[in-house]
Write a protein that holds these residues in place. Structure first.
Motif, PDB file in Angstrom:
ATOM      1  N   VAL A  82       0.853  -1.183   0.000  1.00  0.00           N
ATOM      2  CA  VAL A  82       0.000   0.000   0.000  1.00  0.00           C
ATOM      3  C   VAL A  82       0.893   1.238   0.000  1.00  0.00           C
ATOM      4  CG1 VAL A  82      -1.752   1.313   1.254  1.00  0.00           C
ATOM      5  CG2 VAL A  82      -1.813  -1.197   1.287  1.00  0.00           C
ATOM      6  N   ILE A  83       0.637   2.149  -0.927  1.00  0.00           N
ATOM      7  CA  ILE A  83       1.325   3.435  -0.950  1.00  0.00           C
ATOM      8  C   ILE A  83       0.414   4.458  -0.289  1.00  0.00           C
ATOM      9  CG2 ILE A  83       2.356   5.238  -2.384  1.00  0.00           C
ATOM     10  CD1 ILE A  83       2.812   3.112  -4.541  1.00  0.00           C
ATOM     11  N   GLY A  84       0.937   5.206   0.663  1.00  0.00           N
ATOM     12  CA  GLY A  84       0.143   6.187   1.385  1.00  0.00           C
ATOM     13  C   GLY A  84       0.396   7.596   0.886  1.00  0.00           C
ATOM     14  N   ASP A  85      -0.656   8.378   0.782  1.00  0.00           N
ATOM     15  CA  ASP A  85      -0.561   9.770   0.342  1.00  0.00           C
ATOM     16  C   ASP A  85      -0.183  10.646   1.529  1.00  0.00           C
ATOM     17  OD1 ASP A  85      -0.839  12.288  -0.673  1.00  0.00           O
ATOM     18  OD2 ASP A  85      -2.815  11.974  -1.552  1.00  0.00           O
ATOM     19  N   GLY A  86       1.100  11.043   1.574  1.00  0.00           N
ATOM     20  CA  GLY A  86       1.585  11.873   2.674  1.00  0.00           C
ATOM     21  C   GLY A  86       1.492  13.354   2.418  1.00  0.00           C
ATOM     22  N   ASP A  87       0.835  13.743   1.328  1.00  0.00           N
ATOM     23  CA  ASP A  87       0.638  15.153   0.994  1.00  0.00           C
ATOM     24  C   ASP A  87       1.968  15.926   1.070  1.00  0.00           C
ATOM     25  OD1 ASP A  87      -2.010  14.829   0.423  1.00  0.00           O
ATOM     26  OD2 ASP A  87      -2.733  15.524   2.362  1.00  0.00           O
ATOM     27  N   THR A  88       1.956  17.050   1.743  1.00  0.00           N
ATOM     28  CA  THR A  88       3.146  17.901   1.864  1.00  0.00           C
ATOM     29  C   THR A  88       4.032  17.496   3.044  1.00  0.00           C
ATOM     30  OG1 THR A  88       1.988  19.482   3.279  1.00  0.00           O
ATOM     31  CG2 THR A  88       1.853  19.842   0.902  1.00  0.00           C
ATOM     32  N   GLY A  89       3.628  16.443   3.749  1.00  0.00           N
ATOM     33  CA  GLY A  89       4.350  16.055   4.955  1.00  0.00           C
ATOM     34  C   GLY A  89       3.815  16.725   6.195  1.00  0.00           C
ATOM     35  N   TYR A  90       2.770  17.571   6.028  1.00  0.00           N
ATOM     36  CA  TYR A  90       2.052  18.217   7.138  1.00  0.00           C
ATOM     37  C   TYR A  90       2.901  19.221   7.909  1.00  0.00           C
ATOM     38  CZ  TYR A  90      -1.101  14.498   5.909  1.00  0.00           C
ATOM     39  OH  TYR A  90      -1.914  13.652   5.191  1.00  0.00           O
ATOM     40  N   GLY A  91       3.806  19.898   7.202  1.00  0.00           N
ATOM     41  CA  GLY A  91       4.578  20.937   7.875  1.00  0.00           C
ATOM     42  C   GLY A  91       5.974  21.057   7.300  1.00  0.00           C
ATOM     43  N   ASN A  92       6.932  21.344   8.155  1.00  0.00           N
ATOM     44  CA  ASN A  92       8.304  21.510   7.692  1.00  0.00           C
ATOM     45  C   ASN A  92       9.004  20.146   7.582  1.00  0.00           C
ATOM     46  OD1 ASN A  92       8.982  20.728  10.299  1.00  0.00           O
ATOM     47  ND2 ASN A  92       9.472  22.798  10.980  1.00  0.00           N
ATOM     48  N   ALA A  93      10.315  20.174   7.391  1.00  0.00           N
ATOM     49  CA  ALA A  93      11.066  18.939   7.191  1.00  0.00           C
ATOM     50  C   ALA A  93      10.934  17.984   8.378  1.00  0.00           C
ATOM     51  CB  ALA A  93      12.541  19.261   6.934  1.00  0.00           C
ATOM     52  N   ALA A 106       2.593   1.043   5.595  1.00  0.00           N
ATOM     53  CA  ALA A 106       2.736   1.455   4.205  1.00  0.00           C
ATOM     54  C   ALA A 106       4.039   0.926   3.618  1.00  0.00           C
ATOM     55  CB  ALA A 106       2.692   2.970   4.094  1.00  0.00           C
ATOM     56  N   ALA A 107       3.979   0.506   2.360  1.00  0.00           N
ATOM     57  CA  ALA A 107       5.187   0.115   1.638  1.00  0.00           C
ATOM     58  C   ALA A 107       5.918   1.334   1.111  1.00  0.00           C
ATOM     59  CB  ALA A 107       4.829  -0.811   0.488  1.00  0.00           C
ATOM     60  N   SER A 108       5.180   2.423   0.897  1.00  0.00           N
ATOM     61  CA  SER A 108       5.759   3.648   0.368  1.00  0.00           C
ATOM     62  C   SER A 108       4.935   4.835   0.841  1.00  0.00           C
ATOM     63  CB  SER A 108       5.786   3.610  -1.173  1.00  0.00           C
ATOM     64  OG  SER A 108       6.294   4.805  -1.726  1.00  0.00           O
ATOM     65  N   VAL A 109       5.560   5.994   0.867  1.00  0.00           N
ATOM     66  CA  VAL A 109       4.877   7.230   1.230  1.00  0.00           C
ATOM     67  C   VAL A 109       5.138   8.264   0.145  1.00  0.00           C
ATOM     68  CG1 VAL A 109       6.847   7.921   2.669  1.00  0.00           C
ATOM     69  CG2 VAL A 109       4.630   9.077   2.947  1.00  0.00           C
ATOM     70  N   MET A 110       4.095   8.946  -0.276  1.00  0.00           N
ATOM     71  CA  MET A 110       4.257  10.014  -1.261  1.00  0.00           C
ATOM     72  C   MET A 110       4.395  11.359  -0.544  1.00  0.00           C
ATOM     73  SD  MET A 110       1.815  11.116  -4.472  1.00  0.00           S
ATOM     74  CE  MET A 110       0.602  12.037  -3.502  1.00  0.00           C
ATOM     75  N   ILE A 111       5.427  12.102  -0.914  1.00  0.00           N
ATOM     76  CA  ILE A 111       5.650  13.455  -0.404  1.00  0.00           C
ATOM     77  C   ILE A 111       5.726  14.392  -1.605  1.00  0.00           C
ATOM     78  CG2 ILE A 111       7.205  14.984   0.860  1.00  0.00           C
ATOM     79  CD1 ILE A 111       5.861  12.942   2.666  1.00  0.00           C
ATOM     80  N   GLU A 112       5.000  15.502  -1.556  1.00  0.00           N
ATOM     81  CA  GLU A 112       4.899  16.405  -2.700  1.00  0.00           C
ATOM     82  C   GLU A 112       5.399  17.810  -2.365  1.00  0.00           C
ATOM     83  OE1 GLU A 112       0.318  17.860  -2.619  1.00  0.00           O
ATOM     84  OE2 GLU A 112       0.623  15.694  -2.760  1.00  0.00           O
ATOM     85  N   ASN A 166       8.297  17.676  10.277  1.00  0.00           N
ATOM     86  CA  ASN A 166       6.990  17.048  10.140  1.00  0.00           C
ATOM     87  C   ASN A 166       7.019  15.951   9.085  1.00  0.00           C
ATOM     88  OD1 ASN A 166       6.256  20.175  10.858  1.00  0.00           O
ATOM     89  ND2 ASN A 166       4.850  18.744  11.832  1.00  0.00           N
ATOM     90  N   VAL A 167       7.780  16.196   8.020  1.00  0.00           N
ATOM     91  CA  VAL A 167       7.934  15.162   6.990  1.00  0.00           C
ATOM     92  C   VAL A 167       8.533  13.903   7.594  1.00  0.00           C
ATOM     93  CG1 VAL A 167       9.157  14.533   4.883  1.00  0.00           C
ATOM     94  CG2 VAL A 167       8.104  16.790   5.069  1.00  0.00           C
ATOM     95  N   ARG A 168       9.549  14.044   8.422  1.00  0.00           N
ATOM     96  CA  ARG A 168      10.159  12.897   9.073  1.00  0.00           C
ATOM     97  C   ARG A 168       9.119  12.120   9.891  1.00  0.00           C
ATOM     98  NH1 ARG A 168      15.640  12.466  10.143  1.00  0.00           N
ATOM     99  NH2 ARG A 168      15.131  11.746  12.255  1.00  0.00           N
ATOM    100  N   ARG A 169       8.319  12.854  10.641  1.00  0.00           N
ATOM    101  CA  ARG A 169       7.289  12.197  11.455  1.00  0.00           C
ATOM    102  C   ARG A 169       6.266  11.487  10.576  1.00  0.00           C
ATOM    103  NH1 ARG A 169       2.189  14.009  14.230  1.00  0.00           N
ATOM    104  NH2 ARG A 169       1.923  12.553  15.974  1.00  0.00           N
ATOM    105  N   THR A 170       5.906  12.104   9.460  1.00  0.00           N
ATOM    106  CA  THR A 170       4.946  11.491   8.550  1.00  0.00           C
ATOM    107  C   THR A 170       5.488  10.189   7.981  1.00  0.00           C
ATOM    108  OG1 THR A 170       3.980  13.629   7.959  1.00  0.00           O
ATOM    109  CG2 THR A 170       3.664  11.826   6.403  1.00  0.00           C
ATOM    110  N   VAL A 171       6.730  10.191   7.535  1.00  0.00           N
ATOM    111  CA  VAL A 171       7.333   8.986   6.970  1.00  0.00           C
ATOM    112  C   VAL A 171       7.401   7.887   8.028  1.00  0.00           C
ATOM    113  CG1 VAL A 171       9.421   8.007   5.944  1.00  0.00           C
ATOM    114  CG2 VAL A 171       8.621  10.280   5.241  1.00  0.00           C
ATOM    115  N   GLN A 172       7.820   8.249   9.225  1.00  0.00           N
ATOM    116  CA  GLN A 172       7.896   7.263  10.303  1.00  0.00           C
ATOM    117  C   GLN A 172       6.514   6.714  10.646  1.00  0.00           C
ATOM    118  OE1 GLN A 172       8.950   8.526  14.410  1.00  0.00           O
ATOM    119  NE2 GLN A 172      10.574   7.005  14.241  1.00  0.00           N
ATOM    120  N   GLY A 173       5.519   7.597  10.729  1.00  0.00           N
ATOM    121  CA  GLY A 173       4.170   7.158  11.055  1.00  0.00           C
ATOM    122  C   GLY A 173       3.567   6.274   9.987  1.00  0.00           C
TER     123      GLY A 173
END
Length: 294
Positions: free
Chosen positions: A79-90, A105-111, A92-99
């Motif tokens: 399952v690839i998860g839509d992580g949007d913008t990562g919900y904040g700064n860098a 999730a097998a993969s996370v999308m960051i835009e 927050n991106v780290r927290r999103t990927v970890q979560g």
């Protein structure tokens, strides 16, 4: 084998994988039952399903992670998860990927969109500057490396929406840097012709994803053509949800006239949801029920 490893193996194949996108555990389960080898939790569809609202950055990180966890628990395909913008700064991106990794999730999308993000095929979207966009992917890649050191894993799907305001050349340049930073999959959103799609694939390394929205900006080409162009994944973010919504609206309109349209019979409905599997598994513990009744 982890789901991330399974996804890597799929991407190593010389084919373009058709990837219907899900929005909840049941839709993901149906996708897996029909033999598809991977799925993507569409932010557009999940927002519509979970909160009944458009994909305009209204769902919180916690709501998205919870939806993803339910989906990943329901299926045994990547399952690839839509992580949007990562919900904040860098950070927050780290927290999103970890979560997302913890959610299965097998993969996370960051835009690289400016928050609050928007659906890639709707008006009003904008992207952050290059430095911020690169920091997001750098943070995601750093967290992936830390996960691997502790036995975890996740792939990074890097997306750019720069085509909309800055042109295709800028979008390709951003995606090229995403690859240099270590992104596993590249996604240039909304190329507007087959020629642009070919230009994307000709100029970028590694696996690329096409996003096919019926009625959207990107041409809806046959899978063989997408493979020939150079895509490894063809995502269909709205096909399943649009079909489900049409079926529900049709049923509701028929019911008002005291009619019943054709629908899945009760036996198959129970089977697909998992009643039969539940009953089969529960028979292993039938002896305790018999002992109690005797």
């Amino acid at each position: 084998m982890t789901q991330a490893s399974r996804l890597r193996d799929l991407l190593a194949q010389d084919r373009c994988h058709i990837m219907p996108c899900c929005f909840d555990a049941l839709s993901a389960k149906l996708i897996a039952q029909e033999g598809y080898e991977l799925t993507f939790m569409s932010g557009f569809a999940a927002s519509a399903s979970r909160i009944g609202a458009p994909d305009l950055g209204l769902m919180s990180y916690g709501e998205v992670a919870d939806q993803l966890r339910n989906i990943a628990d329901a299926v045994d395909i990547p399952v690839i998860g839509d992580g949007d913008t990562g919900y904040g700064n860098a950070m927050n991106v780290r927290r999103t990927v970890q979560g997302f990794a913890r959610a299965g999730a097998a993969s996370v999308m960051i835009e690289d969109q400016l928050a609050p993000k928007r659906c890639g095929h709707t008006p009003g979207k904008a992207v952050v500057g290059r430095d911020e966009a690169f920091d997001r992917i750098r943070a995601a890649v750093d967290l992936r490396a830390e996960l691997r050191e502790s036995g975890g894993d996740i792939l990074i799907l890097a997306r750019t929406d720069a085509r909309h305001d800055h042109g295709l050349s800028e979008a390709i340049a951003r995606a090229e840097t995403f690859a240099e930073l270590g992104a596993d999959i590249l996604f240039v959103e909304a190329p507007q012709s087959e020629a642009e799609m070919r230009e994307v694939c000709a100029n970028l390394p590694g696996p690329k994803m096409a996003n096919i929205v019926e009625g959207g900006a990107t041409p809806d080409l046959p899978n063989a053509a997408l493979h020939d162009i150079g895509f490894s994944i063809a995502a269909y973010p709205l096909s399943v949800m649009a079909s489900a919504m049409q079926a529900m609206v049709t049923t509701l309109r028929h019911m008002r006239q005291d009619e019943r349209p054709g629908q899945m019979d009760f036996v198959e409905l129970r089977r697909r949801i998992g009643f039969d599997d539940y009953y089969d598994a529960s028979e292993r513990y039938a002896s305790s029920r018999r002992d109690h009744s005797g």
